[in-house]
Design an enzyme around this catalytic site. Structure first.
Site, PDB file in Angstrom:
ATOM      1  N   ASP A 197     -20.796  47.226  52.084  1.00 53.03           N
ATOM      2  CA  ASP A 197     -19.846  47.062  52.605  1.00 53.03           C
ATOM      3  C   ASP A 197     -20.154  46.817  53.927  1.00 53.03           C
ATOM      4  O   ASP A 197     -21.073  46.992  54.723  1.00 53.03           O
ATOM      5  CB  ASP A 197     -20.218  48.883  53.459  1.00 53.03           C
ATOM      6  CG  ASP A 197     -19.277  49.622  53.266  1.00 53.03           C
ATOM      7  OD1 ASP A 197     -18.040  49.309  51.974  1.00 53.03           O
ATOM      8  OD2 ASP A 197     -19.201  51.046  52.404  1.00 53.03           O
TER       9      ASP A 197
ATOM     10  N   LYS B  90     -17.505  44.699  50.908  1.00 55.01           N
ATOM     11  CA  LYS B  90     -15.877  46.154  51.350  1.00 55.01           C
ATOM     12  C   LYS B  90     -15.336  45.350  52.149  1.00 55.01           C
ATOM     13  O   LYS B  90     -16.389  46.027  53.483  1.00 55.01           O
ATOM     14  CB  LYS B  90     -16.146  47.198  50.251  1.00 55.01           C
ATOM     15  CG  LYS B  90     -14.747  47.906  50.884  1.00 55.01           C
ATOM     16  CD  LYS B  90     -14.852  49.402  49.559  1.00 55.01           C
ATOM     17  CE  LYS B  90     -16.567  50.136  49.664  1.00 55.01           C
ATOM     18  NZ  LYS B  90     -15.897  51.294  50.792  1.00 55.01           N
TER      19      LYS B  90
ATOM     20  N   GLU C 235      -9.147  56.415  48.443  1.00 49.97           N
ATOM     21  CA  GLU C 235     -10.204  57.270  48.726  1.00 49.97           C
ATOM     22  C   GLU C 235      -9.187  58.530  48.842  1.00 49.97           C
ATOM     23  O   GLU C 235      -8.569  58.557  49.666  1.00 49.97           O
ATOM     24  CB  GLU C 235     -11.137  56.928  50.228  1.00 49.97           C
ATOM     25  CG  GLU C 235     -12.227  58.502  49.834  1.00 49.97           C
ATOM     26  CD  GLU C 235     -13.333  58.066  50.149  1.00 49.97           C
ATOM     27  OE1 GLU C 235     -14.266  57.053  51.031  1.00 49.97           O
ATOM     28  OE2 GLU C 235     -14.131  59.625  50.823  1.00 49.97           O
TER      29      GLU C 235
HETATM   30  O1  KIV Z   1     -19.943  54.120  51.597  1.00 47.94           O
HETATM   31  C1  KIV Z   1     -19.178  54.223  50.451  1.00 47.94           C
HETATM   32  O2  KIV Z   1     -20.285  55.223  50.191  1.00 47.94           O
HETATM   33  C2  KIV Z   1     -17.624  54.472  50.527  1.00 47.94           C
HETATM   34  C3  KIV Z   1     -17.383  54.919  48.577  1.00 47.94           C
HETATM   35  C4  KIV Z   1     -17.366  56.209  49.653  1.00 47.94           C
HETATM   36  C5  KIV Z   1     -16.263  54.288  48.210  1.00 47.94           C
HETATM   37  O3  KIV Z   1     -17.404  53.653  50.148  1.00 47.94           O
END
Ligand code: KIV
Length: 272
Positions: free
Chosen positions: A91, A121, A190
């Protein structure tokens, strides 16, 4: 329905698109450290997400907002050292890509270069189009994230199901098509209604990965600490707990405490 599974020695972004084409569901789980990532990878989970949920799970923050780019790189590099097979997606944390596309690219490059991750992501649709384009143009695979996007929690005000109303559902569908057109290799959906997940998944050739999005997504993702029952205060309807590790670990640790107190541990065989 069971589908004959092809063996993937190493999962790539292309493998995921193939899995969707072949009707094989994709498994994705979070991991934030070496030891957990080793277990998750050995169990043949297809995609490991170094999620910014580390902010909640590892650091105890109420939201995902406080985690920094440096902290995400630390978690991601620990995960990368453990894996042999899974695709590792990281992320981009809050504040590292929203202000301008050049900063977004710099953040994505730091993640790829300093951690060895395979993809990033980002949360959002049309609003982050230029950032997604720039990152993709540098050859970095991007996964989208629509529906409940936790980095915008203060805009939403609650963690309830998103896109129940037609207007929001239409915007989500447009964003999903845009992200596919830009070149994203997959999309997390989500906490949205199952029928909307179905519509989006059927409209795209790239795979959708649901969390609270129902059974029609092309794959599923959970936070591994929730699946294992290490967390116990978070109980959404979509969560299936496969263990109650909070209780099991608690019992083991109190047994250790009482063995130390009673001088049962260490015994004669457990010393030099
Ligand atoms: O940060 C995370 O764990 C996520 C998931 C909930 C998809 O983005």
């Amino acid at each position: 329905m069971s589908v004959a599974k092809k063996e993937y020695k190493r999962v790539t972004v292309k493998s995921l698109v193939d899995m969707k084409k072949n009707g094989e569901k994709i498994s994705m789980l979070t991991a934030y450290d070496y030891s957990m990532a080793k277990i998750v990878d050995d169990a043949k989970v297809d995609v490991i997400l170094v999620g910014d949920s580390a902010s909640n799970v590892m650091a105890g923050h109420e939201t995902t907002l406080p985690i920094t780019l440096d902290q995400m790189i630390y978690h991601a590099s620990s995960v990368i050292r453990a894996i042999d097979r899974a695709l590792v997606v990281v992320d981009l944390p809050f504040g590292s890509y929203q202000s301008d596309p050049k900063e977004a690219l710099r953040s994505a490059i730091r993640i790829m270069k300093e951690s060895g991750a395979h993809a990033v992501k980002l949360e959002g649709g049309a609003e982050i189009k230029e950032s997604v384009k720039r990152i993709l143009a540098a050859g970095i695979p991007v996964m989208g994230h629509l529906g409940l996007t936790p980095q915008s929690i203060y805009k939403f005000g609650t963690y309830t199901v998103r896109a129940k109303e037609e207007e929001e559902a239409e915007k989500l569908m447009e964003d999903a098509k845009l992200l596919e057109k830009l070149g994203c290799f997959g999309l997390v959906l989500e906490k949205i209604p199952a029928q909307l997940t179905k519509k989006v998944s059927e409209s795209l050739t790239i795979p959708t990965i649901g969390i609270g999005g129902g059974k029609h997504a092309d794959g599923q993702v959970l936070v591994v600490h929730d699946l294992l029952g290490m967390t116990h205060e978070f109980n959404p309807r979509f969560l299936r707990r496969y263990m109650n590790l909070y209780e099991e670990m608690g019992k083991a640790i109190s047994n250790y405490v009482s063995d130390v107190k009673s001088q049962d541990f260490p015994n004669d065989e457990e010393q030099y």
